[in-house]
Motif scaffolding. Structure first.
Motif, PDB file in Angstrom:
ATOM      1  N   MET A   1      35.279  26.723  50.214  1.00 30.95           N
ATOM      2  CA  MET A   1      35.768  26.898  48.869  1.00 30.95           C
ATOM      3  C   MET A   1      36.266  28.328  48.715  1.00 30.95           C
ATOM      4  O   MET A   1      35.723  29.256  49.300  1.00 30.95           O
ATOM      5  N   HIS A   2      37.272  28.498  47.892  1.00 34.89           N
ATOM      6  CA  HIS A   2      37.798  29.820  47.588  1.00 34.89           C
ATOM      7  C   HIS A   2      37.212  30.259  46.248  1.00 34.89           C
ATOM      8  O   HIS A   2      37.415  29.592  45.232  1.00 34.89           O
ATOM      9  N   VAL A   3      36.479  31.363  46.258  1.00 40.18           N
ATOM     10  CA  VAL A   3      35.779  31.860  45.064  1.00 40.18           C
ATOM     11  C   VAL A   3      36.450  33.137  44.583  1.00 40.18           C
ATOM     12  O   VAL A   3      36.699  34.056  45.362  1.00 40.18           O
ATOM     13  N   LEU A   4      36.726  33.195  43.287  1.00 44.10           N
ATOM     14  CA  LEU A   4      37.179  34.417  42.638  1.00 44.10           C
ATOM     15  C   LEU A   4      35.974  35.017  41.939  1.00 44.10           C
ATOM     16  O   LEU A   4      35.321  34.346  41.134  1.00 44.10           O
ATOM     17  N   VAL A   5      35.660  36.253  42.258  1.00 45.34           N
ATOM     18  CA  VAL A   5      34.530  36.919  41.610  1.00 45.34           C
ATOM     19  C   VAL A   5      35.053  38.110  40.820  1.00 45.34           C
ATOM     20  O   VAL A   5      35.796  38.934  41.342  1.00 45.34           O
ATOM     21  N   GLY A   6      34.692  38.158  39.540  1.00 48.21           N
ATOM     22  CA  GLY A   6      35.088  39.263  38.680  1.00 48.21           C
ATOM     23  C   GLY A   6      34.052  40.371  38.739  1.00 48.21           C
ATOM     24  O   GLY A   6      32.861  40.120  38.577  1.00 48.21           O
ATOM     25  N   VAL A   7      34.523  41.588  38.982  1.00 53.33           N
ATOM     26  CA  VAL A   7      33.607  42.730  39.133  1.00 53.33           C
ATOM     27  C   VAL A   7      34.106  43.897  38.293  1.00 53.33           C
ATOM     28  O   VAL A   7      35.265  44.293  38.388  1.00 53.33           O
ATOM     29  N   GLU A   8      33.207  44.436  37.483  1.00 52.19           N
ATOM     30  CA  GLU A   8      33.467  45.686  36.756  1.00 52.19           C
ATOM     31  C   GLU A   8      32.420  46.699  37.178  1.00 52.19           C
ATOM     32  O   GLU A   8      31.716  46.451  38.147  1.00 52.19           O
ATOM     33  N   GLY A   9      32.307  47.800  36.511  1.00 53.17           N
ATOM     34  CA  GLY A   9      31.532  48.922  37.015  1.00 53.17           C
ATOM     35  C   GLY A   9      30.050  48.969  36.722  1.00 53.17           C
ATOM     36  O   GLY A   9      29.475  50.051  36.719  1.00 53.17           O
ATOM     37  N   THR A  10      29.401  47.835  36.504  1.00 51.52           N
ATOM     38  CA  THR A  10      27.966  47.880  36.244  1.00 51.52           C
ATOM     39  C   THR A  10      27.188  47.428  37.479  1.00 51.52           C
ATOM     40  O   THR A  10      27.705  46.724  38.343  1.00 51.52           O
ATOM     41  N   GLU A  11      25.937  47.814  37.532  1.00 51.70           N
ATOM     42  CA  GLU A  11      25.067  47.384  38.631  1.00 51.70           C
ATOM     43  C   GLU A  11      24.882  45.868  38.613  1.00 51.70           C
ATOM     44  O   GLU A  11      24.812  45.220  39.654  1.00 51.70           O
ATOM     45  N   GLU A  12      24.820  45.304  37.427  1.00 51.28           N
ATOM     46  CA  GLU A  12      24.705  43.852  37.288  1.00 51.28           C
ATOM     47  C   GLU A  12      25.884  43.149  37.963  1.00 51.28           C
ATOM     48  O   GLU A  12      25.722  42.157  38.664  1.00 51.28           O
TER      49      GLU A  12
END
Length: 121
Positions: A1-12
């Motif tokens: 499967m192709h997964v798009l993961v959204g990442v911003e600047g938090t540790e979470e």
């Protein structure tokens, strides 16, 4: 499967990326990381942190930058218009009463995406 993961600047958000990477190694998933910045974060810092984390994972991965004013909407649009089978995003803090509290970006993604969303905590 192709997964798009959204990442911003938090540790979470970084923990969510780590979870997606571990799952991708086990399942053979393809990973695209969409980086964005919120509030006082700098997109260059978020992108650099992602590149540092992904280096040495052994995964083939792709990076997309979201530079829009409403990154949650852009993240959902990219997920739905691309070859993705799933959108992953970090989020969800437990309140003192034990209920999940969602940030505005996570809430928007969960309420508006028409493809499966994996909430990583």
């Amino acid at each position: 499967m192709h997964v798009l993961v959204g990442v911003e600047g938090t540790e979470e958000s970084r923990r969510a990326l780590d979870n997606v990477v571990e799952r991708a190694k086990e399942a053979g998933d393809e990973v695209t990381v969409a980086v964005f910045a919120l509030d006082d974060q700098r997109l260059e810092d978020v992108e650099g942190a992602v590149r540092d984390r992904m280096e040495g994972t052994g995964l083939e991965w792709h990076l997309e930058r979201i530079e829009d004013d409403h990154p949650a909407s852009s993240l959902v649009d990219r997920a739905e218009s691309g070859p993705f089978g799933q959108l992953a995003i970090g989020g969800g803090q437990l309140s003192p009463m034990g209920k999940i509290e969602l940030g505005s970006t996570t809430e928007f993604v969960l309420l508006n995406a028409r493809l499966p969303v994996r909430l990583e905590r």
